[in-house]
Design a protein around this motif. Sequence first.
Motif, PDB file in Angstrom:
ATOM      1  N   ALA A 198      44.603  34.179  53.092  1.00  0.00           N
ATOM      2  CA  ALA A 198      46.044  33.924  53.138  1.00  0.00           C
ATOM      3  C   ALA A 198      46.757  34.639  52.005  1.00  0.00           C
ATOM      4  CB  ALA A 198      46.301  32.419  53.067  1.00  0.00           C
ATOM      5  N   GLY A 199      46.137  34.635  50.837  1.00  0.00           N
ATOM      6  CA  GLY A 199      46.744  35.322  49.702  1.00  0.00           C
ATOM      7  C   GLY A 199      46.795  36.817  49.896  1.00  0.00           C
ATOM      8  N   GLN A 200      45.738  37.339  50.491  1.00  0.00           N
ATOM      9  CA  GLN A 200      45.692  38.772  50.746  1.00  0.00           C
ATOM     10  C   GLN A 200      46.754  39.192  51.755  1.00  0.00           C
ATOM     11  OE1 GLN A 200      41.665  39.182  51.985  1.00  0.00           O
ATOM     12  NE2 GLN A 200      40.833  38.901  49.942  1.00  0.00           N
ATOM     13  N   LEU A 201      46.925  38.383  52.798  1.00  0.00           N
ATOM     14  CA  LEU A 201      47.916  38.721  53.811  1.00  0.00           C
ATOM     15  C   LEU A 201      49.323  38.679  53.245  1.00  0.00           C
ATOM     16  CD1 LEU A 201      46.475  36.847  56.928  1.00  0.00           C
ATOM     17  CD2 LEU A 201      46.413  39.289  56.455  1.00  0.00           C
ATOM     18  N   SER A 202      49.593  37.688  52.376  1.00  0.00           N
ATOM     19  CA  SER A 202      50.937  37.564  51.829  1.00  0.00           C
ATOM     20  C   SER A 202      51.242  38.673  50.839  1.00  0.00           C
ATOM     21  CB  SER A 202      51.109  36.186  51.161  1.00  0.00           C
ATOM     22  OG  SER A 202      50.223  36.069  50.052  1.00  0.00           O
ATOM     23  N   SER A 203      50.201  39.139  50.123  1.00  0.00           N
ATOM     24  CA  SER A 203      50.426  40.179  49.120  1.00  0.00           C
ATOM     25  C   SER A 203      50.207  41.582  49.675  1.00  0.00           C
ATOM     26  CB  SER A 203      49.459  39.973  47.933  1.00  0.00           C
ATOM     27  OG  SER A 203      48.124  40.161  48.364  1.00  0.00           O
ATOM     28  N   ARG A 204      49.739  41.638  50.934  1.00  0.00           N
ATOM     29  CA  ARG A 204      49.450  42.916  51.572  1.00  0.00           C
ATOM     30  C   ARG A 204      48.316  43.653  50.864  1.00  0.00           C
ATOM     31  NH1 ARG A 204      51.444  42.556  56.624  1.00  0.00           N
ATOM     32  NH2 ARG A 204      53.512  41.609  56.537  1.00  0.00           N
ATOM     33  N   LYS A 205      47.499  42.920  50.078  1.00  0.00           N
ATOM     34  CA  LYS A 205      46.348  43.516  49.424  1.00  0.00           C
ATOM     35  C   LYS A 205      45.112  42.751  49.869  1.00  0.00           C
ATOM     36  CE  LYS A 205      48.843  45.103  45.323  1.00  0.00           C
ATOM     37  NZ  LYS A 205      48.952  45.029  43.851  1.00  0.00           N
ATOM     38  N   SER A 206      44.051  43.469  50.171  1.00  0.00           N
ATOM     39  CA  SER A 206      42.837  42.828  50.655  1.00  0.00           C
ATOM     40  C   SER A 206      41.636  43.322  49.871  1.00  0.00           C
ATOM     41  CB  SER A 206      42.645  43.126  52.144  1.00  0.00           C
ATOM     42  OG  SER A 206      41.412  42.641  52.602  1.00  0.00           O
ATOM     43  N   SER A 207      40.639  42.466  49.756  1.00  0.00           N
ATOM     44  CA  SER A 207      39.378  42.856  49.118  1.00  0.00           C
ATOM     45  C   SER A 207      38.278  42.953  50.169  1.00  0.00           C
ATOM     46  CB  SER A 207      38.986  41.826  48.055  1.00  0.00           C
ATOM     47  OG  SER A 207      38.787  40.548  48.637  1.00  0.00           O
ATOM     48  N   ILE A 208      38.677  42.991  51.435  1.00  0.00           N
ATOM     49  CA  ILE A 208      37.709  42.999  52.530  1.00  0.00           C
ATOM     50  C   ILE A 208      37.564  44.397  53.125  1.00  0.00           C
ATOM     51  CG2 ILE A 208      37.268  42.194  54.887  1.00  0.00           C
ATOM     52  CD1 ILE A 208      38.583  39.566  54.133  1.00  0.00           C
ATOM     53  N   ILE A 209      36.317  44.822  53.296  1.00  0.00           N
ATOM     54  CA  ILE A 209      36.008  46.030  54.053  1.00  0.00           C
ATOM     55  C   ILE A 209      35.414  45.580  55.380  1.00  0.00           C
ATOM     56  CG2 ILE A 209      34.715  48.192  54.140  1.00  0.00           C
ATOM     57  CD1 ILE A 209      36.805  48.066  51.911  1.00  0.00           C
ATOM     58  N   ALA A 210      36.093  45.854  56.464  1.00  0.00           N
ATOM     59  CA  ALA A 210      35.604  45.472  57.787  1.00  0.00           C
ATOM     60  C   ALA A 210      34.551  46.483  58.243  1.00  0.00           C
ATOM     61  CB  ALA A 210      36.752  45.416  58.783  1.00  0.00           C
TER      62      ALA A 210
ATOM     63  N   GLY B 151      34.075  44.437  43.416  1.00  0.00           N
ATOM     64  CA  GLY B 151      34.879  43.262  43.722  1.00  0.00           C
ATOM     65  C   GLY B 151      35.313  43.167  45.169  1.00  0.00           C
ATOM     66  N   LEU B 152      34.685  43.968  46.032  1.00  0.00           N
ATOM     67  CA  LEU B 152      35.003  43.949  47.456  1.00  0.00           C
ATOM     68  C   LEU B 152      33.895  43.228  48.226  1.00  0.00           C
ATOM     69  CD1 LEU B 152      36.112  47.676  47.777  1.00  0.00           C
ATOM     70  CD2 LEU B 152      37.615  45.694  47.654  1.00  0.00           C
ATOM     71  N   SER B 153      34.206  42.826  49.435  1.00  0.00           N
ATOM     72  CA  SER B 153      33.212  42.177  50.282  1.00  0.00           C
ATOM     73  C   SER B 153      33.331  42.714  51.702  1.00  0.00           C
ATOM     74  CB  SER B 153      33.401  40.658  50.285  1.00  0.00           C
ATOM     75  OG  SER B 153      34.697  40.314  50.736  1.00  0.00           O
ATOM     76  N   THR B 154      32.282  42.501  52.489  1.00  0.00           N
ATOM     77  CA  THR B 154      32.283  42.999  53.868  1.00  0.00           C
ATOM     78  C   THR B 154      32.528  41.871  54.865  1.00  0.00           C
ATOM     79  OG1 THR B 154      29.859  42.789  53.881  1.00  0.00           O
ATOM     80  CG2 THR B 154      30.779  44.973  53.491  1.00  0.00           C
ATOM     81  N   LEU B 155      33.232  42.217  55.902  1.00  0.00           N
ATOM     82  CA  LEU B 155      33.402  41.343  57.061  1.00  0.00           C
ATOM     83  C   LEU B 155      32.744  42.078  58.221  1.00  0.00           C
ATOM     84  CD1 LEU B 155      34.592  38.811  58.359  1.00  0.00           C
ATOM     85  CD2 LEU B 155      36.705  40.084  58.744  1.00  0.00           C
TER      86      LEU B 155
ATOM     87  N   ALA C 281      41.073  46.123  53.678  1.00  0.00           N
ATOM     88  CA  ALA C 281      41.346  47.242  52.777  1.00  0.00           C
ATOM     89  C   ALA C 281      40.820  48.545  53.364  1.00  0.00           C
ATOM     90  CB  ALA C 281      40.698  46.980  51.418  1.00  0.00           C
ATOM     91  N   GLY C 282      39.732  48.454  54.121  1.00  0.00           N
ATOM     92  CA  GLY C 282      39.143  49.633  54.734  1.00  0.00           C
ATOM     93  C   GLY C 282      38.300  49.244  55.929  1.00  0.00           C
ATOM     94  N   LEU C 283      37.928  50.245  56.714  1.00  0.00           N
ATOM     95  CA  LEU C 283      37.147  50.013  57.921  1.00  0.00           C
ATOM     96  C   LEU C 283      36.011  51.019  57.997  1.00  0.00           C
ATOM     97  CD1 LEU C 283      36.737  48.750  60.787  1.00  0.00           C
ATOM     98  CD2 LEU C 283      38.389  50.436  61.637  1.00  0.00           C
ATOM     99  N   ILE C 284      34.795  50.498  58.234  1.00  0.00           N
ATOM    100  CA  ILE C 284      33.632  51.342  58.496  1.00  0.00           C
ATOM    101  C   ILE C 284      33.196  51.056  59.928  1.00  0.00           C
ATOM    102  CG2 ILE C 284      31.247  51.866  57.883  1.00  0.00           C
ATOM    103  CD1 ILE C 284      31.902  51.106  55.011  1.00  0.00           C
ATOM    104  N   LEU C 285      33.148  52.102  60.722  1.00  0.00           N
ATOM    105  CA  LEU C 285      32.912  51.955  62.157  1.00  0.00           C
ATOM    106  C   LEU C 285      31.745  52.835  62.584  1.00  0.00           C
ATOM    107  CD1 LEU C 285      34.069  51.029  65.029  1.00  0.00           C
ATOM    108  CD2 LEU C 285      35.315  53.189  64.993  1.00  0.00           C
ATOM    109  N   SER C 286      30.845  52.272  63.381  1.00  0.00           N
ATOM    110  CA  SER C 286      29.741  53.069  63.894  1.00  0.00           C
ATOM    111  C   SER C 286      30.207  53.903  65.075  1.00  0.00           C
ATOM    112  CB  SER C 286      28.585  52.166  64.331  1.00  0.00           C
ATOM    113  OG  SER C 286      27.571  52.945  64.932  1.00  0.00           O
ATOM    114  N   GLY C 287      29.943  55.195  65.007  1.00  0.00           N
ATOM    115  CA  GLY C 287      30.217  56.059  66.137  1.00  0.00           C
ATOM    116  C   GLY C 287      29.029  56.057  67.079  1.00  0.00           C
ATOM    117  N   GLY C 288      29.105  56.874  68.106  1.00  0.00           N
ATOM    118  CA  GLY C 288      27.952  57.032  68.975  1.00  0.00           C
ATOM    119  C   GLY C 288      27.867  56.095  70.145  1.00  0.00           C
TER     120      GLY C 288
END
Length: 338
Positions: free
Chosen positions: A59-71, A97-101, A125-132
Amino acid sequence: MNWTPKERNVTISDVAERAGVSRMTVSKVLRDTGSISLKTRERVLAAVEELGYVKNTLAGQLSSRKSSIIAVLIPSVSDVIFAEMLSGINSVIRPQGLSTLIAESLFDPLIEHETLSNLLSMQPAGLILSGGISQSDDTSALLKKRRCPLVSVWDSDTRIGDDTIGLSHAAAGSMMAEHFLERGFRKVAYIGSELHLDICARKRFDGFTRTLAMHDCTVKTTLSDELPRQSVSGKLLTEQLMQTHSDISAIFYLNDAMAIGGLQWLADKGYEIPTQVAVAGFNGTSINQTVHTQLTTLDVPRREIGCKAAQSILKLLEDKPLQPSPPIELQLVQGSTT
């Protein structure tokens, strides 16, 4: 003690009431700011512990538009290939200080689109996606609208996002074909599954058959659209292959797991490896499992791919210059099966 669901989540107001302080005081203690006495701080933390309060960081990340999550969206969490990639990703981003979802698509384009929509709605904050894997037009459109850095992994033949960390699967298939030719194998076969979903596996198959065709070698194939890409499937498909093509001299499998299953079936039936039938796999997951027989395989640096993908994400987040990453180099591990 058995866990039983609560009627509702514990809130910061509950903590404030239990500690006898204001909500603002609780917030300052949790954020470690402000001039709060040691006695009050200890009382608040005791209330947090007693009530089992968990801070809603999202909730804090959404309100501040800053995230510590890497999807991270991969085809399968249970597949050791992607599990080791995740290990590499986490080893790089957690110290920052980041974490993965983590989510999985199960090689299904519809599931991939739905899951990706949910992940992006959390504004990572970022996205890592498998191609292929086969990607829908809706997914492609969604990725164009993303508001975060994107790094794709696994398939360097098709680049997606700001950077791609992976290997050329077409070149991998060609590499194994050349190895078979060097060893003098002319009656060659390929065994695999779900090539209609796994684009990378299909590229390896195409590279393998195309290179052999250039040397007038026709590849016999035994494929399944439904069987899992595991050892038991390797056994079953090897049996099917040898019943119809008993003169095969070498078999290339979709992955190491299927190759190990094929090896087991051939050994049980009395085939001498590699003098009667040679066997090779792909991905290198069998290397550390070897006891007596070492499978010939193409070793993929799985953890390295994850580390490099995470490093690219960090550079993008810091607005550092990023050059396109070259394809990951493969190593052909010569075992005792070819």
